[in-house]
Enzyme design. Structure first.
Site, PDB file in Angstrom:
ATOM      1  N   ASP A  20       0.843  -1.187   0.000  1.00 31.85           N
ATOM      2  CA  ASP A  20       0.000   0.000   0.000  1.00 31.85           C
ATOM      3  C   ASP A  20       0.882   1.242   0.000  1.00 31.85           C
ATOM      4  O   ASP A  20       1.438   1.636   1.025  1.00 31.85           O
ATOM      5  CB  ASP A  20      -0.909  -0.007   1.233  1.00 31.85           C
ATOM      6  CG  ASP A  20      -2.035  -1.021   1.070  1.00 31.85           C
ATOM      7  OD1 ASP A  20      -2.717  -0.981   0.026  1.00 31.85           O
ATOM      8  OD2 ASP A  20      -2.223  -1.855   1.971  1.00 31.85           O
ATOM      9  N   HIS A  35      -0.189  -1.246  -4.943  1.00 25.41           N
ATOM     10  CA  HIS A  35      -1.421  -0.448  -4.932  1.00 25.41           C
ATOM     11  C   HIS A  35      -1.037   1.011  -4.675  1.00 25.41           C
ATOM     12  O   HIS A  35      -0.651   1.372  -3.561  1.00 25.41           O
ATOM     13  CB  HIS A  35      -2.322  -1.003  -3.820  1.00 25.41           C
ATOM     14  CG  HIS A  35      -3.608  -0.270  -3.635  1.00 25.41           C
ATOM     15  ND1 HIS A  35      -4.446  -0.492  -2.562  1.00 25.41           N
ATOM     16  CD2 HIS A  35      -4.228   0.694  -4.376  1.00 25.41           C
ATOM     17  CE1 HIS A  35      -5.506   0.286  -2.656  1.00 25.41           C
ATOM     18  NE2 HIS A  35      -5.391   1.024  -3.746  1.00 25.41           N
ATOM     19  N   GLY A  52      -4.765   0.244   7.661  1.00 27.08           N
ATOM     20  CA  GLY A  52      -5.168  -1.144   7.803  1.00 27.08           C
ATOM     21  C   GLY A  52      -6.115  -1.258   8.990  1.00 27.08           C
ATOM     22  O   GLY A  52      -6.221  -0.338   9.796  1.00 27.08           O
ATOM     23  N   ASP A  64     -10.241  -5.117  -1.497  1.00 30.28           N
ATOM     24  CA  ASP A  64      -9.153  -4.713  -0.604  1.00 30.28           C
ATOM     25  C   ASP A  64      -9.694  -3.915   0.582  1.00 30.28           C
ATOM     26  O   ASP A  64     -10.323  -2.874   0.395  1.00 30.28           O
ATOM     27  CB  ASP A  64      -8.165  -3.853  -1.420  1.00 30.28           C
ATOM     28  CG  ASP A  64      -6.973  -3.383  -0.597  1.00 30.28           C
ATOM     29  OD1 ASP A  64      -6.819  -3.824   0.554  1.00 30.28           O
ATOM     30  OD2 ASP A  64      -6.189  -2.571  -1.128  1.00 30.28           O
ATOM     31  N   GLY A  65      -9.415  -4.410   1.778  1.00 30.53           N
ATOM     32  CA  GLY A  65      -9.739  -3.665   2.997  1.00 30.53           C
ATOM     33  C   GLY A  65     -10.819  -4.322   3.834  1.00 30.53           C
ATOM     34  O   GLY A  65     -11.860  -4.719   3.327  1.00 30.53           O
ATOM     35  N   GLY A  66     -10.523  -4.476   5.116  1.00 25.24           N
ATOM     36  CA  GLY A  66     -11.538  -4.950   6.058  1.00 25.24           C
ATOM     37  C   GLY A  66     -11.880  -6.417   5.932  1.00 25.24           C
ATOM     38  O   GLY A  66     -12.913  -6.859   6.454  1.00 25.24           O
ATOM     39  N   GLY A 103      -4.545  -7.749   5.238  1.00 23.88           N
ATOM     40  CA  GLY A 103      -3.374  -7.226   5.926  1.00 23.88           C
ATOM     41  C   GLY A 103      -3.397  -7.614   7.389  1.00 23.88           C
ATOM     42  O   GLY A 103      -2.739  -8.573   7.815  1.00 23.88           O
ATOM     43  N   SER A 104      -4.206  -6.892   8.169  1.00 26.11           N
ATOM     44  CA  SER A 104      -4.165  -7.088   9.620  1.00 26.11           C
ATOM     45  C   SER A 104      -4.709  -8.442  10.060  1.00 26.11           C
ATOM     46  O   SER A 104      -4.392  -8.882  11.167  1.00 26.11           O
ATOM     47  CB  SER A 104      -4.914  -5.953  10.329  1.00 26.11           C
ATOM     48  OG  SER A 104      -6.163  -5.746   9.750  1.00 26.11           O
TER      49      SER A 104
HETATM   50  C1  DX5 Z   1      -6.354   0.667   2.659  1.00 28.47           C
HETATM   51  C2  DX5 Z   1      -5.395  -0.324   2.049  1.00 28.47           C
HETATM   52  C3  DX5 Z   1      -5.677  -1.783   2.344  1.00 28.47           C
HETATM   53  C4  DX5 Z   1      -5.689  -2.142   3.763  1.00 28.47           C
HETATM   54  C5  DX5 Z   1      -5.676  -3.643   3.972  1.00 28.47           C
HETATM   55  O1  DX5 Z   1      -5.984   1.957   2.350  1.00 28.47           O
HETATM   56  O2  DX5 Z   1      -5.405  -0.203   0.656  1.00 28.47           O
HETATM   57  O3  DX5 Z   1      -4.776  -2.593   1.605  1.00 28.47           O
HETATM   58  O4  DX5 Z   1      -4.645  -1.539   4.459  1.00 28.47           O
HETATM   59  O5  DX5 Z   1      -5.511  -3.898   5.299  1.00 28.47           O
HETATM   60  P1  DX5 Z   1      -6.595  -4.617   6.201  1.00 28.47           P
HETATM   61  O6  DX5 Z   1      -6.707  -6.015   5.669  1.00 28.47           O
HETATM   62  O7  DX5 Z   1      -6.019  -4.519   7.555  1.00 28.47           O
HETATM   63  O8  DX5 Z   1      -7.892  -3.867   6.035  1.00 28.47           O
HETATM   64 ZN    ZN Z   2      -4.320  -1.867  -0.783  1.00 29.73          ZN
END
Ligand code: DX5
Ligand code: ZN
Length: 233
Positions: free
Chosen positions: A47, A76, A162, A190-192, A212-213
């Site tokens: 990211d 990204h 994240g 992507d995300g959450g 990610g997390s």
């Molecule tokens: C948000 C990012 C995501 C995000 C993914 O701006 O593009 O890639 O950090 O992380 P998690 O899985 O923790 O939401």
């Molecule tokens: Zn991303």
């Protein structure tokens, strides 16, 4: 424009996860990356945030270049006016480069330029061209770009951090995006994404799911990555 051979490889492994490095423990990054690679992860998600398009400032091309890995580098870009920066990310070994439609007035040109660039790790591999949309951006914006991208990334959180909560309206957007692109592009969410919702996201038809997390939660990245991948089977 010739399609990147990587697209077929990614399609064959769909659905799969792309693991976001942002929330990893950077003091032990090398061993953490080895663990997720051993778990079978093929894609590493970077990211890139510039503190302008996004509130946060994260990492740039030198960091991506410095991380030596067999995993594919999924970059990204959440940065303003990405055109002048593409060279650096290509030189850093990017296999997928995703630009936000909101980040430039000339996203079509950015995609055209990207389409002429050569993968620095393996010239035969090609570079997958991705377009990303924030949760508030109408999907129709991708229609005039047909033929100039191979991947659509739908952000399921607002760009920035994240560990945010998945925005439920993303589910409808995944279905609608599939209707628009049919089999001409991969769809990435992507995300959450968590242990609890990854199965649902895959069932909606996402080909690549960024996590990610949920993988780097301070415990066991190996077990977490395995768990997320098992949820896709
Ligand atoms: C948000 C990012 C995501 C995000 C993914 O701006 O593009 O890639 O950090 O992380 P998690 O899985 O923790 O939401
Ligand atoms: Zn991303």
């Amino acid at each position: 424009m010739a399609r990147s051979p990587l697209v077929d490889r990614l399609r064959a492994s769909a659905p799969q996860i792309s693991v976001g490095v942002l929330t990893a423990d950077w003091l032990t990054l090398g061993s953490q990356l080895e663990l997720i690679e051993r778990a079978g992860v093929e894609l590493l998600h970077f990211d890139v945030m510039d503190g302008v398009f996004c509130p946060m400032l994260t990492l740039g091309a030198p960091v991506i270049s410095g991380l030596k890995t067999q995993m594919l580098k999924d970059v990204h870009l959440m940065i303003e006016e990405p055109l002048s920066k593409l060279d650096g990310f290509v030189a850093a070994g990017a296999d997928i480069i995703t630009v936000h439609v909101e980040s430039t007035r000339h996203v079509h040109r950015v995609l055209q330029v990207l389409g002429k660039m050569v993968n620095a790790t393996d010239p035969n591999r090609g570079i997958v061209r991705g377009i990303a949309l924030n949760p508030g951006t109408p999907l129709e914006v991708i229609e005039p770009l047909a033929g100039e991208f191979e991947l659509v990334l739908l952000l399921a959180v607002n760009p920035g951090w994240g560990g945010q909560k998945f925005i439920a309206s993303t589910c409808e957007r995944v279905k609608r995006a599939r209707e628009i692109v049919r089999d001409t592009a991969l769809i990435c969410v992507d995300g959450g994404v968590t242990r609890d919702n990854i199965g649902n996201v895959a069932r909606l038809g996402a080909d690549i799911i960024v996590t990610g997390s949920a993988v780097f939660d301070g415990k066991s990245p190996f077990e977490n990555a395995k768990h997320m991948m098992d949820a896709l089977r």
